[in-house]
Enzyme design. Structure first.
Site, PDB file in Angstrom:
ATOM      1  N   THR A  49       0.813  -1.218   0.000  1.00  0.00           N
ATOM      2  CA  THR A  49       0.000   0.000   0.000  1.00  0.00           C
ATOM      3  C   THR A  49       0.849   1.272   0.000  1.00  0.00           C
ATOM      4  O   THR A  49       0.534   2.241  -0.702  1.00  0.00           O
ATOM      5  CB  THR A  49      -0.950   0.005   1.208  1.00  0.00           C
ATOM      6  N   HIS A  58      -2.466  15.145   1.434  1.00  0.00           N
ATOM      7  CA  HIS A  58      -3.783  15.748   1.602  1.00  0.00           C
ATOM      8  C   HIS A  58      -3.737  16.995   2.486  1.00  0.00           C
ATOM      9  O   HIS A  58      -2.929  17.084   3.420  1.00  0.00           O
ATOM     10  CB  HIS A  58      -4.749  14.725   2.189  1.00  0.00           C
ATOM     11  N   VAL A 179       5.764 -13.171   9.711  1.00  0.00           N
ATOM     12  CA  VAL A 179       5.322 -13.598  11.036  1.00  0.00           C
ATOM     13  C   VAL A 179       4.228 -14.644  10.872  1.00  0.00           C
ATOM     14  O   VAL A 179       3.207 -14.402  10.217  1.00  0.00           O
ATOM     15  CB  VAL A 179       4.797 -12.400  11.854  1.00  0.00           C
TER      16      VAL A 179
END
Length: 410
Positions: A49, A58, A179
């Site tokens: 992401t 923003h 993990v």
């Protein structure tokens, strides 16, 4: 560098995205004597992401006043700007305009102005059509909201620079370490089992911080945290404009958003390199790291569509209408263009090519509601960042300071 399984870490961070790297840098600054490591299943930072977002910094007018998200966004805009200048990260202040096509959308702009002023967004103003055309000659709309502090940044370089600074402060980064299990130890610390290729090893940590993004709920569930939430991946797909049409906009042009949902709609973004991205849509993905329409991951999809919270979300009439609309944008480029052309004129279907896609880690609660604000849950000596979606990158530096304050008190 691989993590050393023979020693216990004062803090172990899971995930080397923008939040994990920002936290590693912040923790190393406030606790220089701590042994800190970052675990990442990929080969480098910002592989998902954090490296597949819009790269927009923003301004902070979309967020509801009084929320942590609102405060962090405005502070983050200023902090990211300063960090980029200090560390030579490509950054450009372009400004942002949000257009209104009718009186209903003008009312949305008035609400965004109210929010932005309450949040402390600098220079925010409503402008008429004449001023809109001066700023963006090809923009359509009766009026617009203009935020001069809107900006664009090279998000991957931003995360890389934060990771480099964390390393200089002694933080260890362990790549190719996934993990697979977490257990609490008798001294209230954690035993963390990681897998690297075919090898498994065990690490120990006094404090555990979960910044795993798309898999944050899965990591949290290892410690019995985050039980009231599920992460649903929403894929945001972009189209890119052919280079000869890159002058069609000067900044960023957004539609008036639907304030009921945490999605900003298909918009136009001028990138650091001068190119133009159009998008994203927001369509449910069939896997947390599924970036193409045909990328179907059976086990993850089965888990998602049998989750009671997801089913509640999915069968809400308003959500179904939103989902179907987004699917059309994904399946038919002509529909995508039709939506985008309501904001900016002068683009034809032949001017668009496939761009990148990224997945949004959208948190859903047990009632099937999409969670909009930041969610951080503490369980024992573990901290779980369950929701840090847009403007997560913009907010990352002050958010890391906020998290560090929580961690050092554990």
């Amino acid at each position: 560098m691989s993590a050393d399984a023979a020693e216990t870490y004062d803090a172990l961070i899971i995930g080397a995205g923008v939040v994990g790297c920002a936290l590693a840098r912040s923790l190393a600054s406030v606790s220089p004597d701590w042994k800190i490591a970052v675990l990442e299943k990929e080969d480098n930072v910002a592989r998902h992401t954090s490296g597949r977002n819009s790269e927009v910094v923003h301004a902070g007018f979309n967020q509801k006043p009084g929320t942590l998200k609102a405060r962090l966004c405005v502070l983050g805009n200023q902090a990211l700007r300063a960090f980029a200048e200090k560390h030579s990260v490509p950054f450009k202040t372009t400004g942002t305009v949000v257009t209104a096509r009718d009186q209903k959308e003008e009312a949305v702009l008035e609400e965004l102005l109210r929010r932005g002023q309450a949040n402390g967004v600098p220079g925010l103003e409503l402008i008429d059509k004449k001023r809109l055309v001066e700023l963006e000659p090809n923009a359509l709309g009766l009026a617009a909201l203009h935020a001069p502090s809107g900006a664009i940044v090279d998000s991957v370089q931003f995360v890389q620079k934060m990771a480099a600074e964390a390393r200089e402060k002694g933080v260890r980064f362990a790549f190719f370490n996934k993990v697979i299990a977490i257990e609490e130890t008798s001294d209230n610390g954690y035993r963390v089992v990681v897998q690297s290729n075919a090898l498994r090893s065990t690490l120990y940590a006094l404090r555990l911080i979960n910044c795993a993004g798309l898999y944050a709920d899965k990591i949290a569930h290892f410690t019995d945290a985050g039980k009231n939430y599920t992460i649903v991946p929403f894929r945001g797909e972009y189209l890119r404009l052919v280079p000869e049409k890159s002058g069609i906009i000067n900044s960023m042009v957004y539609p008036a958003p639907d304030l009921e949902y945490p999605f900003l709609g298909i918009h136009w973004t001028k990138k650091i390199d001068g190119s133009v991205a159009v998008g994203p849509n927001a369509v449910m993905a069939f896997g947390r790291e599924s970036y193409r329409l045909g990328d179907f991951r059976f086990q993850e999809s089965l888990e998602m569509f049998t989750d009671p919270a997801v089913l509640k979300m999915f069968f809400q009439p308003e959500f179904l209408r939103l989902a179907w609309r987004q699917i059309r944008f994904s399946a038919f480029r002509s529909e995508f263009l039709k939506e985008a052309s309501g904001l900016v004129r002068g683009c034809r279907l032949t001017d668009l090519a496939a761009g990148k896609a990224g997945n949004r880690a959208q948190l859903v609660d047990r009632q099937g509601k999409l969670v909009d604000d930041v969610v951080v849950e503490t369980k024992g000596r573990s901290v779980h960042v369950l929701n840090a979606v847009s403007p997560g990158m913009t907010s990352s530096l002050p958010f890391a300071g906020h998290l560090a304050e929580i961690v050092i008190k554990l």
